[in-house]
Scaffold this motif. Structure first.
Motif, PDB file in Angstrom:
ATOM      1  N   UNK A 170       3.401  -3.877   6.669  1.00  0.00           N
ATOM      2  CA  UNK A 170       2.860  -2.542   6.884  1.00  0.00           C
ATOM      3  C   UNK A 170       2.423  -2.439   8.338  1.00  0.00           C
ATOM      4  N   UNK A 171       2.584  -1.272   8.953  1.00  0.00           N
ATOM      5  CA  UNK A 171       2.113  -1.047  10.317  1.00  0.00           C
ATOM      6  C   UNK A 171       0.584  -1.164  10.334  1.00  0.00           C
ATOM      7  N   UNK A 172       0.067  -2.039  11.200  1.00  0.00           N
ATOM      8  CA  UNK A 172      -1.378  -2.253  11.201  1.00  0.00           C
ATOM      9  C   UNK A 172      -2.151  -0.988  11.541  1.00  0.00           C
ATOM     10  N   UNK A 173      -1.520  -0.025  12.223  1.00  0.00           N
ATOM     11  CA  UNK A 173      -2.203   1.226  12.562  1.00  0.00           C
ATOM     12  C   UNK A 173      -2.462   2.098  11.342  1.00  0.00           C
ATOM     13  N   UNK A 174      -1.865   1.750  10.202  1.00  0.00           N
ATOM     14  CA  UNK A 174      -2.113   2.515   8.977  1.00  0.00           C
ATOM     15  C   UNK A 174      -3.123   1.816   8.077  1.00  0.00           C
ATOM     16  N   UNK A 175      -3.683   0.726   8.541  1.00  0.00           N
ATOM     17  CA  UNK A 175      -4.639  -0.041   7.732  1.00  0.00           C
ATOM     18  C   UNK A 175      -5.878   0.789   7.437  1.00  0.00           C
ATOM     19  N   UNK A 176      -6.275   0.801   6.174  1.00  0.00           N
ATOM     20  CA  UNK A 176      -7.460   1.519   5.726  1.00  0.00           C
ATOM     21  C   UNK A 176      -8.290   0.536   4.905  1.00  0.00           C
ATOM     22  N   UNK A 177      -9.377   0.046   5.495  1.00  0.00           N
ATOM     23  CA  UNK A 177     -10.186  -0.982   4.838  1.00  0.00           C
ATOM     24  C   UNK A 177     -10.873  -0.487   3.561  1.00  0.00           C
ATOM     25  N   UNK A 178     -10.885   0.823   3.338  1.00  0.00           N
ATOM     26  CA  UNK A 178     -11.475   1.326   2.093  1.00  0.00           C
ATOM     27  C   UNK A 178     -10.480   1.216   0.932  1.00  0.00           C
ATOM     28  N   UNK A 179      -9.217   0.917   1.243  1.00  0.00           N
ATOM     29  CA  UNK A 179      -8.176   0.759   0.228  1.00  0.00           C
ATOM     30  C   UNK A 179      -7.999  -0.729  -0.097  1.00  0.00           C
ATOM     31  N   UNK A 180      -7.288  -1.010  -1.171  1.00  0.00           N
ATOM     32  CA  UNK A 180      -6.972  -2.387  -1.540  1.00  0.00           C
ATOM     33  C   UNK A 180      -5.944  -2.946  -0.553  1.00  0.00           C
TER      34      UNK A 180
END
Length: 197
Positions: A26-36
């Motif tokens: 996954x592109x790290x720029x789409x990382x959302x720490x509130x998601x699993x």
């Protein structure tokens, strides 16, 4: 007993490799720490780490700081089941560089570090725009002790050659609580760095 230890080691490696091979890139720029985050490999697909990778150098008073930044993959480990690209670095401090009195006063790659057992580096950071890198930092230049903080490195002009960047360290965040008797930083807390060819 040796056979059992070897079998256990092979089993653990097989588990780690199987887990790693099944991760979704996954592109790290789409990382959302509130998601699993489970089962994902957050990769620097956009190349935002690239401007930082290499050797940087700057001088503060009589001390030259040389920082060698590279990209590493922090893989799945006990406690997390995702992987991510990270910027890691080690620092060398040289007093009187280029003079007969030249002396290495710290090399963080050989100094004791307890901050990160998986990647022995005093920096583990990231960049989401190719201009600013932020990272937790542990100044391990103190024998048996360390000073923690957050470092922010900002590239001043992305089109310039050579690249220059500001380097600022602050004590803040969970990793940088100030405890009684915590030492001052040996690593310069404010310096301008130039990327070496």
């Amino acid at each position: 007993m040796k056979t059992k230890l070897l079998s256990l080691s092979l089993l653990l490696f097989s588990f780690w490799f199987t887990t790693w091979a099944q991760l979704q890139t996954v592109n790290m720029n789409t990382r959302d720490n509130s998601q699993d985050l489970s089962g994902k490999y957050f990769k620097d697909i956009d190349g935002n780490f690239d401007p930082f990778i290499g050797v940087w150098q700057g001088t503060h008073q009589n001390t030259t700081m040389i920082i060698d930044i590279s990209k590493a993959v922090l893989g799945p480990s006990p406690g997390n089941n995702y992987a991510e690209d990270v910027l890691v670095a080690d620092i060398q401090l040289i007093e009187g560089m280029g003079t007969p009195m030249e002396m290495v006063i710290c090399n963080t790659a050989t100094a004791y570090s307890h901050f990160d057992k998986l990647i022995r580096s005093i920096i583990r950071g990231d960049s989401y725009n190719g201009i600013t890198m932020s990272s937790a930092l542990e100044d391990n230049c103190h024998p048996g002790n360390s000073a923690g903080g957050i470092v922010v490195m900002n590239i001043q002009n992305p089109q310039a050659s050579p690249l220059t960047a500001t380097w600022e360290i602050e004590r803040k965040g969970i990793v940088a609580k100030t405890y009684p008797g915590e030492p001052d930083f040996v690593i310069p807390t404010s310096i301008v760095l130039t990327k070496q060819p």
